[in-house]
Every structure is written in C-alpha cells, then in structure tokens.
Write an enzyme that holds these catalytic residues in place. Structure first.
Site, PDB file in Angstrom:
ATOM      1  N   LYS A 199      30.983  42.767  35.117  1.00  0.00           N
ATOM      2  CA  LYS A 199      30.844  44.147  36.374  1.00  0.00           C
ATOM      3  C   LYS A 199      29.378  44.546  36.352  1.00  0.00           C
ATOM      4  CE  LYS A 199      32.766  48.646  36.313  1.00  0.00           C
ATOM      5  NZ  LYS A 199      33.752  49.529  36.058  1.00  0.00           N
ATOM      6  N   LYS A 254      32.888  41.777  39.572  1.00  0.00           N
ATOM      7  CA  LYS A 254      32.842  43.098  40.183  1.00  0.00           C
ATOM      8  C   LYS A 254      31.618  43.353  40.705  1.00  0.00           C
ATOM      9  CE  LYS A 254      34.503  47.704  40.022  1.00  0.00           C
ATOM     10  NZ  LYS A 254      35.165  48.513  38.824  1.00  0.00           N
TER      11      LYS A 254
HETATM   12  C1  PBG Z   1      35.290  52.521  35.812  1.00  0.00           C
HETATM   13  C2  PBG Z   1      35.730  51.703  37.157  1.00  0.00           C
HETATM   14  C3  PBG Z   1      35.027  51.950  38.366  1.00  0.00           C
HETATM   15  C4  PBG Z   1      35.690  51.095  39.092  1.00  0.00           C
HETATM   16  C5  PBG Z   1      36.835  50.634  38.668  1.00  0.00           C
HETATM   17  N1  PBG Z   1      36.782  51.279  37.318  1.00  0.00           N
HETATM   18  C6  PBG Z   1      33.662  52.577  38.774  1.00  0.00           C
HETATM   19  C7  PBG Z   1      32.612  52.499  37.838  1.00  0.00           C
HETATM   20  O1  PBG Z   1      32.369  51.624  36.930  1.00  0.00           O
HETATM   21  O2  PBG Z   1      31.852  53.814  37.671  1.00  0.00           O
HETATM   22  C8  PBG Z   1      35.206  50.968  40.597  1.00  0.00           C
HETATM   23  C9  PBG Z   1      36.144  50.506  41.661  1.00  0.00           C
HETATM   24  C10 PBG Z   1      35.805  50.613  43.099  1.00  0.00           C
HETATM   25  O3  PBG Z   1      34.676  50.859  43.486  1.00  0.00           O
HETATM   26  O4  PBG Z   1      36.679  50.282  44.105  1.00  0.00           O
HETATM   27  N2  PBG Z   1      36.083  52.190  34.842  1.00  0.00           N
END
Ligand code: PBG
Length: 335
Positions: A199, A254
């Site tokens: 991520k 991601k």
């Molecule tokens: C946080 C989380 C995020 C997303 C899913 N879970 C955002 C972040 O890390 O701030 C992002 C998903 C998206 O942008 O569609 N646990």
C-alpha cells in the site's frame, strides 16, 4: 503499393468477432469487490468528490449488498464514516462492540449470508487525527507495536460481527501474523486475512478521506512513515513476502492503475491470490474527466479495469463494481 508481407497481425483485428476470439483478458463479475461506505442515521449522502458513491444508511447498505448479489459480485468491503464527536486520539470507538461498523456487518450478513463481507482493520475511521494507528508519546509518529495490539482487538470484533475476511490496511510491521494469532485464539481460524501488503503513500486516497472524514483540516495528513514510497518496487515485494510468511491469505496492491508493474510482479512471484484496489482518486479522475467531456466515461472506465486485470490482479476492489457487473451480465461490457 503492395507490401510482400506474410505476417499481418491485423488479420486478427479485422472484425469484432475475430477480436473477441483472440482476446486474452476478460473481466467477470466474480473478479469484483464493491467498497461501500456506511454512516449512522437514515440518510444517504453523496460524497462530493466521488459522484455516484454514497455514505449509506445501514438500510441502504443492505440494499446495495442485495444488488451486489443480484449482479454476481461475490464480495463487498465495508467502510464506516464515524461521527466526528465519537473520535478520539486512540480510536476507542473501534472497541465498542455495537458501533456502526459492527452493526452494519451484522445487518449485511443477516440479509445476505452468502455474500463475502470484508472489513478494514485500521484505526483511521475512529481516530481524531486520522492516522491508521496510535501516536507515540511525543505525538510525532505512529507507534507500531501498540497499534498492532489495537488492530488485533479490532479484527476479533469484526470477526465476531460476521466479517468473512479482515483486511489490515494500516501497513504496520508484523500485524498480519499478530492478527492471525488473535483470530485463531478467539476461535476464528476460518476468517481469512486480505493484507494490504503493498500500500503506497498515495495522493489518490484524497476522496476516500473525504468520505470517511479522516482528512483533518485543510491539509492532507502524511502517512509516509508507514505506507510505501511510490518510488519503491523492491520494498513493495519485501512487504508482500513478509505478509505471505505471516500467512496472509490474499495480498493486495494499492492503488492499482499507477502500480501495474507492482501488480504484475506480485502476481508472478506470489503464491497466494492477488487483489488490487482501484482507489477513490482513480475513480474520481475518470468521473471528473468524463464530466468535463474530456474522456469517454465508459471506455475509460472499462479500459482501466481490463488493464488492472491484465497486469495480474485476481480480484479488483472498485467503486465501479456494481455498474460494471450489471453491464457484464447484460453482455454490454466491452473493454
Ligand atoms: C485507511 C484506508 C484508506 C483507504 C482504504 N483504507 C485511506 C488511507 O490510507 O488514508 C483508501 C481507499 C480509497 O482511496 O479508495 N485505512
């Protein structure tokens, strides 16, 4: 002029039926996971930066789960948008056993017992500062080990509510193994872990943070001390490898579209299924360009999803899931 060519690849691009015969990549409804937002109360609120995506009441969320089933989508991922007044620096509302998320999961599983329900394991919906974890005493960094301990408790509560798959999205070190042990000890050895393994610290999460209210003030917070540097490929593989060793059942990359090289590499090297998350900003970019009349909405959307599948994703989290599953099932989806 007539070229003397025996090899003419265009022969196989001549008609739509020939192109269909030689197409290498197909998108199926079973590839899709639909992320859904839920809020307290009876209203649905459209998210400004994500046209067509709503914070749903629990009742609407359940209706969307039924729609997912109708179009053959096997799974939803549920994200709560928690009242700001319930947030605090340690995210204690996450530990309230009948909080919004757990009620939503129970309601969804009650009406749709066969639908796979995935929950995020992270503190950001509950923390007043919007970070995925607990801050260190000096408030300057997110503390790894105390966060992992909190995540284990969240994962067990999510499993108790009926989650089929828990998805740690926080990027703390060692959380997959710790969550596995916590789930097993609590009697949830059948609950799977989908690890947000690679991520990246991406600007593309902006609209999601609008949706769940984890963007504090005017400035986006930086999660760069735990999420991956977008410049790093090798480190992404290390994260995947560690999560596999910690027995992640599924690993995830991601965002998706800017990271197709990572998806390809993980898909080639990994021994577990690979998910990709087409995140909020990827969705919003396509929506915005289409609204301006600059890009063709359906073609751009479809091409984005086929590209993610072609890169090697076995499953795709996408806000387009329902509309695309409907088009696939009506035979109208063309890349
Ligand atoms: C946080 C989380 C995020 C997303 C899913 N879970 C955002 C972040 O890390 O701030 C992002 C998903 C998206 O942008 O569609 N646990």
């Amino acid at each position: 002029m007539k070229l003397q060519l025996s090899r003419r690849p265009r022969r196989l691009r001549r008609t739509d039926n020939i192109r269909r015969m030689v197409r290498e990549t197909h998108l199926h409804a079973s590839d899709l996971i639909w992320p859904l937002f839920v809020q307290d109360g009876s209203e649905d609120t459209e998210i400004g930066s994500m046209p067509g995506v709503f914070r749903n009441s629990i009742e609407s969320l359940v209706r969307r789960c039924q729609e997912a089933e109708k179009w053959g989508i096997p799974a939803v991922a549920v994200f709560p948008s928690i009242e700001p007044s319930l947030k605090d620096p340690v995210g204690s509302h996450g530990l309230v056993p009948d909080n919004l998320l757990y009620r939503a999961v129970r309601a969804a599983k009650e009406k749709c017992p066969n639908l796979v329900v995935i929950t995020d394991v992270a503190l950001d919906p509950y923390t007043s500062h919007g970070h995925d974890g607990l801050l260190s005493a000096d408030g300057l960094t997110v503390d790894n080990d105390s966060t992992v301990e909190a995540l284990c408790r969240l994962a067990v509560l999510e499993a108790q509510a009926g989650a089929d798959i828990v998805a740690p999205s926080d990027m703390m070190d060692g959380r997959v193994g710790a969550i596995r042990s916590a789930l097993d000890e609590a009697g949830f050895s059948d609950v799977a872990i989908l690890a947000y393994s690679a991520k990246f610290a991406s600007a593309l999460y902006g609209p999601f943070r609008d949706a769940v209210g984890s963007k504090i003030g005017k400035d986006a917070i930086s999660k760069a001390s735990y999420q991956l540097d977008p410049a790093n490929r090798r480190e992404a593989w290390l994260e995947v490898e560690l999560d596999e060793l910690e027995t992640a059942d599924i690993v995830m990359v991601k965002p998706a579209s800017y990271y197709l090289d990572i998806i390809r590499e993980v898909s080639d090297k990994s021994s577990v299924p690979v998910a990709a998350y087409q995140v909020s900003g990827e969705y919003s970019q396509i929506q915005a360009a289409a609204k301006l009349g600059w890009l063709d909405y359906e073609r751009t959307r479809n091409e984005s999803l086929i590209a993610i599948k072609r890169a090697g994703a076995d499953m795709i989290l996408t806000y387009f899931a329902r509309e695309v599953a409907e088009e696939i099932s009506l035979g109208r989806f063309c890349r």
